[in-house]
Design an enzyme around this catalytic site. Structure first.
Site, PDB file in Angstrom:
ATOM      1  CG  HIS A  82      42.469  38.031  41.155  1.00  0.00           C
ATOM      2  ND1 HIS A  82      41.849  38.542  42.272  1.00  0.00           N
ATOM      3  CD2 HIS A  82      41.513  37.350  40.465  1.00  0.00           C
ATOM      4  CE1 HIS A  82      40.576  38.196  42.255  1.00  0.00           C
ATOM      5  NE2 HIS A  82      40.348  37.471  41.175  1.00  0.00           N
ATOM      6  CG  HIS A 239      36.489  39.704  38.391  1.00  0.00           C
ATOM      7  ND1 HIS A 239      37.670  40.231  38.881  1.00  0.00           N
ATOM      8  CD2 HIS A 239      36.378  38.463  38.948  1.00  0.00           C
ATOM      9  CE1 HIS A 239      38.234  39.370  39.712  1.00  0.00           C
ATOM     10  NE2 HIS A 239      37.469  38.281  39.766  1.00  0.00           N
ATOM     11  CG  ASP A 243      38.287  35.260  37.898  1.00  0.00           C
ATOM     12  OD1 ASP A 243      39.237  35.809  38.490  1.00  0.00           O
ATOM     13  OD2 ASP A 243      37.148  35.144  38.397  1.00  0.00           O
ATOM     14  CG  HIS A 266      38.117  29.944  39.167  1.00  0.00           C
ATOM     15  ND1 HIS A 266      38.924  30.845  38.507  1.00  0.00           N
ATOM     16  CD2 HIS A 266      37.536  30.639  40.180  1.00  0.00           C
ATOM     17  CE1 HIS A 266      38.842  32.017  39.101  1.00  0.00           C
ATOM     18  NE2 HIS A 266      38.004  31.922  40.114  1.00  0.00           N
TER      19      HIS A 266
END
Length: 314
Positions: A82, A239, A243, A266
């Site tokens: 973030h 969001h 990321d 991720h």
């Protein structure tokens, strides 16, 4: 911010915040310091016996299971995505990040607090040309039905689709062309999210200790538990873009290319960065003259070394 800033940038003065780590639950003080040209984004744990500097580069990624974690010489810093997303979204190239705990504080679960920190500190242009990682050919990684592709483009664009097979988080898609204004207005405020069943499981495993309705969207089988609801109707996919911006910033340079992310996280984002960097024919490091590039509207991947782009010698 110009589409292609001429020079590298840092913040004008130190700025700090305090918060808890999402997974560790540990209270952490974080401080951002201005840094010189070519310093990059570098994390430093101040609570360890020996201060270890960990550059925000993909080679230092040690875990991507629930967040992106960097590590070096036995020292780790978790949930960096973030903060990195905010720095990348605002075009900040050089900052020293000091923190006295194992994890970047989650704040409200978005990148908004970090954006406010940077804008409050101010931005300073440095006397060194900025360089870009220009994607020259498509690169794809897959995992089951998940896929991430980055391909040549004139600017940095992101297209993202998620599908959680949930009545409140079905298929959502969002696309944007990155700019400081677009990131701040459309992406930065989107919060991390999780399912109630997974939150309970994580806490049994000693994770998610700092999570709450103050720093994450929590969804049960049929409703959103946060009293104030969502900030955007499609906050979940926004969001995921937040990321992804943080994860691909681990190239170590701003990217010129089109990232297409389908149900990624991720781990897959990191695999994509690794695959690009492992194939020198897939990218070129270049320096650009912003005013000339914008006026000529060149197709960047087709003109490496041309009048608007200069190949880097190192």
């Amino acid at each position: 911010m110009p589409l292609f800033p001429d020079n590298q940038r840092t913040i004008s003065e130190p700025v700090s915040c305090q918060g808890v780590g999402l997974h560790s639950g540990v209270s952490v003080n974080l401080r951002l310091w201005p840094a010189p040209a070519d310093h990059g984004i570098v994390f430093v744990r101040t609570d360890t016996p020996r201060q270890v500097s960990i550059p925000a580069l993909s080679e230092y990624v040690v875990d991507t299971s629930l967040a992106t974690t960097l590590g070096k010489d036995g020292v780790k810093i978790g949930t960096v995505e973030h903060l990195l997303s905010a720095l990348a979204g605002l075009g900040i190239d050089n900052v020293r990040v000091e923190l006295d705990g194992p994890e970047v504080p989650v704040m409200d679960g978005s990148a908004d607090h970090f954006v406010q920190m940077v804008t409050g500190a101010g931005v300073r242009e440095l006397e060194k040309r900025r360089s870009y990682l220009v994607i020259k050919k498509p690169v794809t990684v897959t995992e089951g039905d998940k896929e991430a592709t980055i391909s040549p483009a004139r600017r940095f664009r992101i297209s993202c689709t998620i599908d959680f097979k949930h009545p409140l988080i079905s298929s959502q898609s969002f696309e944007l062309e990155m700019s400081e204004r677009c990131f701040s207005g459309e992406i930065a405020r989107a919060r991390t999210f999780g399912f109630l069943r997974d939150v309970e499981r994580m806490k049994k495993l000693g994770l998610g200790r700092g999570g709450s309705l103050d720093n994450a969207i929590v969804v049960d089988e049929s409703s959103i538990l946060n009293p104030d609801g969502l900030r955007f109707p499609d906050e979940f996919v926004r969001h995921k873009i937040l990321d992804a911006v943080g994860d691909v910033s681990l190239f170590g340079r701003p990217v010129i290319g089109h990232l297409n992310a389908f149900k990624t996280g991720h781990a897959l984002n990191h695999k994509l960065v690794q695959k690009v960097l492992s194939d020198p024919s897939s990218y070129e490091l270049v320096q650009g003259r912003p005013s000339e590039m914008e006026r000529a509207e060149v197709r960047l991947p087709e003109l490496p070394g041309g009048r608007d782009l200069e190949p880097l010698v190192a």
